[in-house]
Design an enzyme around this catalytic site. Structure first.
Site: not given
Length: 175
Positions: A99, A122-124
């Site tokens: 994502t 991470s973004h997710a």
């Protein structure tokens, strides 16, 4: 020659691309100073993603879990920002290679999140924590093993994603 190259390109998927280009990155130095060194060492201890994505272990797809409660829902396969996002409904489980901020709006609809790439930073993973939704990140082959519409379970406490029932469009009720 052009037809052969076109056929070859069509046989490839974006998910099959190498994780990095060029020579492998050198390892992080052991002696980073102060708080930075402490944080890097702590993340290395709890983040199995340094080993790369992990494959299915027979119990389901394995990744790094974010959250404390398991969730079941209909898988919505999104292979890129804007791709099939209009079919996403509240309570669906978003399954994507990774994502980025362009997913933020649709993430607010998701009951859970599964990505092929990613780790605790991470973004997710960050968005899952911010939104309070369960996630499994770094689950190798999630977008090929899980079909759009499958009933899946995302268990962040074990880091496992299980396919409970196949989508009728994919021809079956069991994985």
């Amino acid at each position: 020659d052009l037809e052969r190259r076109l056929a070859h390109r069509r046989s490839l998927r974006a998910a099959d691309a190498p994780r990095t280009l060029g020579p492998p990155e050198p390892p992080m130095p052991d002696g980073l100073p102060g708080a930075l060194g402490t944080v890097v060492r702590a993340l290395a201890l709890v983040s199995p993603s340094a080993e790369g994505p992990r494959a299915s272990d027979g119990r389901g797809l394995v990744g790094e879990g974010i959250g404390t409660m398991a969730c079941q829902g209909r898988a919505r396969l999104v292979l890129g920002a804007g791709c099939a996002i209009d079919e996403m409904e509240a309570g669906d489980v978003l399954v994507a290679p990774m994502t980025s901020p362009s997913y933020n709006l649709v993430l607010s609809l998701a009951a859970a999140l599964v990505t092929e790439e990613g780790d605790a930073m991470s973004h997710a993973a960050i968005m899952a924590r911010e939104l309070g939704i369960p996630a499994v990140v770094g689950a190798a082959n999630a977008t090929t093993e899980i079909h759009d519409g499958d009933l899946i379970e995302v268990d962040p406490t074990t880091g496992i994603v299980r396919i409970l029932a196949r989508s009728p469009e994919c021809g079956g009720d069991s994985p």
